[in-house]
Design a protein around this motif. Structure first.
Motif, PDB file in Angstrom:
ATOM      1  N   ARG A  62       0.618  -1.260   0.130  1.00 15.46           N
ATOM      2  CA  ARG A  62      -0.027   0.065   0.095  1.00 15.46           C
ATOM      3  C   ARG A  62       0.875   1.283  -0.086  1.00 15.46           C
ATOM      4  NH1 ARG A  62      -4.240   1.634   4.389  1.00 15.46           N
ATOM      5  NH2 ARG A  62      -2.512   2.811   5.632  1.00 15.46           N
ATOM      6  N   TYR A  63       0.638   2.124  -0.996  1.00 12.13           N
ATOM      7  CA  TYR A  63       1.241   3.312  -1.034  1.00 12.13           C
ATOM      8  C   TYR A  63       0.383   4.687  -0.642  1.00 12.13           C
ATOM      9  CZ  TYR A  63       4.271   0.527  -4.275  1.00 12.13           C
ATOM     10  OH  TYR A  63       5.085  -0.385  -4.496  1.00 12.13           O
ATOM     11  N   GLU A  64       0.793   5.485   0.002  1.00 13.07           N
ATOM     12  CA  GLU A  64       0.004   6.685   0.490  1.00 13.07           C
ATOM     13  C   GLU A  64       0.732   7.967  -0.248  1.00 13.07           C
ATOM     14  OE1 GLU A  64      -0.733   7.482   4.378  1.00 13.07           O
ATOM     15  OE2 GLU A  64      -2.136   9.101   4.068  1.00 13.07           O
ATOM     16  N   TYR A  65      -0.275   8.714  -1.125  1.00 12.66           N
ATOM     17  CA  TYR A  65       0.264   9.862  -1.666  1.00 12.66           C
ATOM     18  C   TYR A  65      -0.715  10.828  -0.953  1.00 12.66           C
ATOM     19  CZ  TYR A  65       2.230   6.754  -5.217  1.00 12.66           C
ATOM     20  OH  TYR A  65       2.987   5.618  -5.776  1.00 12.66           O
ATOM     21  N   GLU A  66      -0.577  12.139  -1.606  1.00 14.70           N
ATOM     22  CA  GLU A  66      -1.194  13.322  -0.777  1.00 14.70           C
ATOM     23  C   GLU A  66      -2.557  13.070  -1.169  1.00 14.70           C
ATOM     24  OE1 GLU A  66       0.287  17.213  -1.648  1.00 14.70           O
ATOM     25  OE2 GLU A  66       2.453  16.588  -1.713  1.00 14.70           O
ATOM     26  N   ASP A  67      -3.025  12.692  -2.433  1.00 15.49           N
ATOM     27  CA  ASP A  67      -4.557  12.727  -2.891  1.00 15.49           C
ATOM     28  C   ASP A  67      -5.226  11.218  -2.949  1.00 15.49           C
ATOM     29  OD1 ASP A  67      -3.017  11.817  -5.102  1.00 15.49           O
ATOM     30  OD2 ASP A  67      -4.138  12.967  -6.409  1.00 15.49           O
ATOM     31  N   SER A  68      -4.183  10.346  -2.796  1.00 18.28           N
ATOM     32  CA  SER A  68      -4.856   8.935  -2.769  1.00 18.28           C
ATOM     33  C   SER A  68      -3.868   7.980  -2.045  1.00 18.28           C
ATOM     34  CB  SER A  68      -5.091   8.569  -4.305  1.00 18.28           C
ATOM     35  OG  SER A  68      -3.624   8.537  -4.821  1.00 18.28           O
ATOM     36  N   TRP A  69      -4.471   6.722  -2.110  1.00 20.22           N
ATOM     37  CA  TRP A  69      -4.074   5.594  -1.409  1.00 20.22           C
ATOM     38  C   TRP A  69      -4.014   4.633  -2.769  1.00 20.22           C
ATOM     39  CZ3 TRP A  69      -7.710   7.257   1.872  1.00 20.22           C
ATOM     40  CH2 TRP A  69      -7.119   7.933   3.067  1.00 20.22           C
ATOM     41  N   VAL A  70      -2.832   3.768  -2.982  1.00 18.82           N
ATOM     42  CA  VAL A  70      -2.756   2.903  -3.974  1.00 18.82           C
ATOM     43  C   VAL A  70      -2.484   1.372  -3.357  1.00 18.82           C
ATOM     44  CG1 VAL A  70      -1.733   1.989  -6.064  1.00 18.82           C
ATOM     45  CG2 VAL A  70      -1.998   4.450  -5.649  1.00 18.82           C
ATOM     46  N   VAL A  71      -3.258   0.301  -3.374  1.00 21.04           N
ATOM     47  CA  VAL A  71      -3.024  -0.761  -3.118  1.00 21.04           C
ATOM     48  C   VAL A  71      -2.403  -1.596  -4.394  1.00 21.04           C
ATOM     49  CG1 VAL A  71      -3.929  -3.022  -1.859  1.00 21.04           C
ATOM     50  CG2 VAL A  71      -4.714  -0.548  -1.075  1.00 21.04           C
ATOM     51  N   VAL A 122      -0.348  -7.018 -12.423  1.00 20.48           N
ATOM     52  CA  VAL A 122      -0.356  -6.437 -11.342  1.00 20.48           C
ATOM     53  C   VAL A 122      -1.705  -6.132 -11.035  1.00 20.48           C
ATOM     54  CG1 VAL A 122       0.382  -4.388  -9.772  1.00 20.48           C
ATOM     55  CG2 VAL A 122       1.987  -5.949 -11.168  1.00 20.48           C
ATOM     56  N   LEU A 123      -2.526  -6.345  -9.824  1.00 17.18           N
ATOM     57  CA  LEU A 123      -3.782  -5.824  -9.615  1.00 17.18           C
ATOM     58  C   LEU A 123      -3.473  -4.359  -8.879  1.00 17.18           C
ATOM     59  CD1 LEU A 123      -7.141  -5.959  -8.982  1.00 17.18           C
ATOM     60  CD2 LEU A 123      -6.333  -6.998  -6.805  1.00 17.18           C
ATOM     61  N   THR A 124      -4.133  -3.253  -9.312  1.00 17.63           N
ATOM     62  CA  THR A 124      -3.984  -2.059  -8.505  1.00 17.63           C
ATOM     63  C   THR A 124      -5.608  -1.500  -8.134  1.00 17.63           C
ATOM     64  OG1 THR A 124      -2.129  -1.655  -9.894  1.00 17.63           O
ATOM     65  CG2 THR A 124      -3.068   0.175  -8.783  1.00 17.63           C
ATOM     66  N   ILE A 125      -5.551  -1.075  -7.001  1.00 18.59           N
ATOM     67  CA  ILE A 125      -6.716  -0.590  -6.459  1.00 18.59           C
ATOM     68  C   ILE A 125      -6.398   0.958  -5.845  1.00 18.59           C
ATOM     69  CG2 ILE A 125      -8.520  -0.437  -4.845  1.00 18.59           C
ATOM     70  CD1 ILE A 125      -8.290  -3.442  -4.711  1.00 18.59           C
ATOM     71  N   THR A 126      -7.056   1.891  -6.529  1.00 19.54           N
ATOM     72  CA  THR A 126      -6.628   3.364  -6.403  1.00 19.54           C
ATOM     73  C   THR A 126      -7.867   3.764  -5.519  1.00 19.54           C
ATOM     74  OG1 THR A 126      -5.348   3.605  -8.100  1.00 19.54           O
ATOM     75  CG2 THR A 126      -6.052   5.597  -7.091  1.00 19.54           C
ATOM     76  N   VAL A 127      -7.652   4.798  -4.103  1.00 23.96           N
ATOM     77  CA  VAL A 127      -8.586   5.173  -3.288  1.00 23.96           C
ATOM     78  C   VAL A 127      -8.266   6.478  -3.241  1.00 23.96           C
ATOM     79  CG1 VAL A 127      -9.819   4.909  -1.249  1.00 23.96           C
ATOM     80  CG2 VAL A 127      -8.711   2.959  -2.340  1.00 23.96           C
ATOM     81  N   GLN A 128      -9.226   7.424  -3.760  1.00 21.75           N
ATOM     82  CA  GLN A 128      -9.166   8.790  -3.649  1.00 21.75           C
ATOM     83  C   GLN A 128      -9.378   9.290  -2.033  1.00 21.75           C
ATOM     84  OE1 GLN A 128      -8.033  10.760  -6.165  1.00 21.75           O
ATOM     85  NE2 GLN A 128      -7.872   8.834  -7.237  1.00 21.75           N
ATOM     86  N   LEU A 142     -10.237  -1.470   2.843  1.00 20.60           N
ATOM     87  CA  LEU A 142      -9.567  -0.075   1.969  1.00 20.60           C
ATOM     88  C   LEU A 142      -9.556   0.891   2.824  1.00 20.60           C
ATOM     89  CD1 LEU A 142     -11.017  -0.665  -1.551  1.00 20.60           C
ATOM     90  CD2 LEU A 142      -8.807  -1.203  -0.860  1.00 20.60           C
ATOM     91  N   PRO A 143      -8.716   2.091   2.807  1.00 19.45           N
ATOM     92  CA  PRO A 143      -8.783   3.130   3.340  1.00 19.45           C
ATOM     93  C   PRO A 143     -10.008   4.103   3.111  1.00 19.45           C
ATOM     94  CG  PRO A 143      -6.936   3.225   1.976  1.00 19.45           C
ATOM     95  CD  PRO A 143      -7.460   1.988   1.716  1.00 19.45           C
ATOM     96  N   GLY A 144     -10.747   3.808   2.060  1.00 24.10           N
ATOM     97  CA  GLY A 144     -11.742   4.525   1.804  1.00 24.10           C
ATOM     98  C   GLY A 144     -12.764   4.015   0.626  1.00 24.10           C
ATOM     99  N   GLU A 145     -13.739   4.732   0.375  1.00 22.29           N
ATOM    100  CA  GLU A 145     -14.607   4.148  -0.449  1.00 22.29           C
ATOM    101  C   GLU A 145     -14.631   4.655  -1.860  1.00 22.29           C
ATOM    102  OE1 GLU A 145     -18.738   4.859   0.788  1.00 22.29           O
ATOM    103  OE2 GLU A 145     -18.379   4.071   2.648  1.00 22.29           O
ATOM    104  N   ASP A 146     -13.946   5.734  -2.274  1.00 24.32           N
ATOM    105  CA  ASP A 146     -13.929   6.081  -3.816  1.00 24.32           C
ATOM    106  C   ASP A 146     -12.701   5.260  -4.271  1.00 24.32           C
ATOM    107  OD1 ASP A 146     -14.366   7.484  -6.023  1.00 24.32           O
ATOM    108  OD2 ASP A 146     -13.368   9.144  -5.328  1.00 24.32           O
ATOM    109  N   ALA A 184     -12.539  -4.629  -0.218  1.00 24.80           N
ATOM    110  CA  ALA A 184     -12.313  -5.450  -1.494  1.00 24.80           C
ATOM    111  C   ALA A 184     -12.316  -6.581  -1.415  1.00 24.80           C
ATOM    112  CB  ALA A 184     -10.622  -4.882  -1.987  1.00 24.80           C
ATOM    113  N   ILE A 185     -13.163  -7.163  -2.300  1.00 26.89           N
ATOM    114  CA  ILE A 185     -13.292  -8.655  -2.254  1.00 26.89           C
ATOM    115  C   ILE A 185     -12.534  -9.426  -3.537  1.00 26.89           C
ATOM    116  CG2 ILE A 185     -14.987 -10.710  -2.113  1.00 26.89           C
ATOM    117  CD1 ILE A 185     -16.967  -8.605  -1.257  1.00 26.89           C
TER     118      ILE A 185
END
Length: 82
Positions: free
Chosen positions: A16-25, A75-81, A62-66, A45-46
């Motif tokens: 998991r990466y945390e950026y200023e505007d999003s998290w990326v799993v 690579v599976l990537t889930i981006t959460v705003q 996930l750290p959020g819903e969006d 996430a299921i």
């Protein structure tokens, strides 16, 4: 940016990466199986995988819903705003 790595009891690897505007799993699909289906329900996430005749379901928070889901080069990537 901050980074966290997780290996669950079933040895599935997530980062998991945390950026200023999003998290990326991100997850390596090779560790999940041949067929992968991802559903996002609220902040969960299921991930349903199929390898041969074996079906496995993995859930993680996930750290959020969006959230948006992509796959690229195995690579599976889930981006959460935020």
């Amino acid at each position: 940016m901050s980074t966290q790595q997780f290996v669950g009891g079933n040895e599935r690897f997530l980062r998991r990466y945390e950026y200023e505007d999003s998290w990326v799993v991100a997850a390596d699909l090779d560790s999940f199986g041949d067929e992968v289906d991802v559903d996002i329900v609220g902040t969960t996430a299921i991930v349903v995988t199929e390898t041969g005749d074996r079906v496995t379901e993995t859930e993680f928070e996930l750290p959020g819903e969006d959230a948006s889901v992509t796959t690229n080069n195995g690579v599976l990537t889930i981006t959460v705003q935020k």
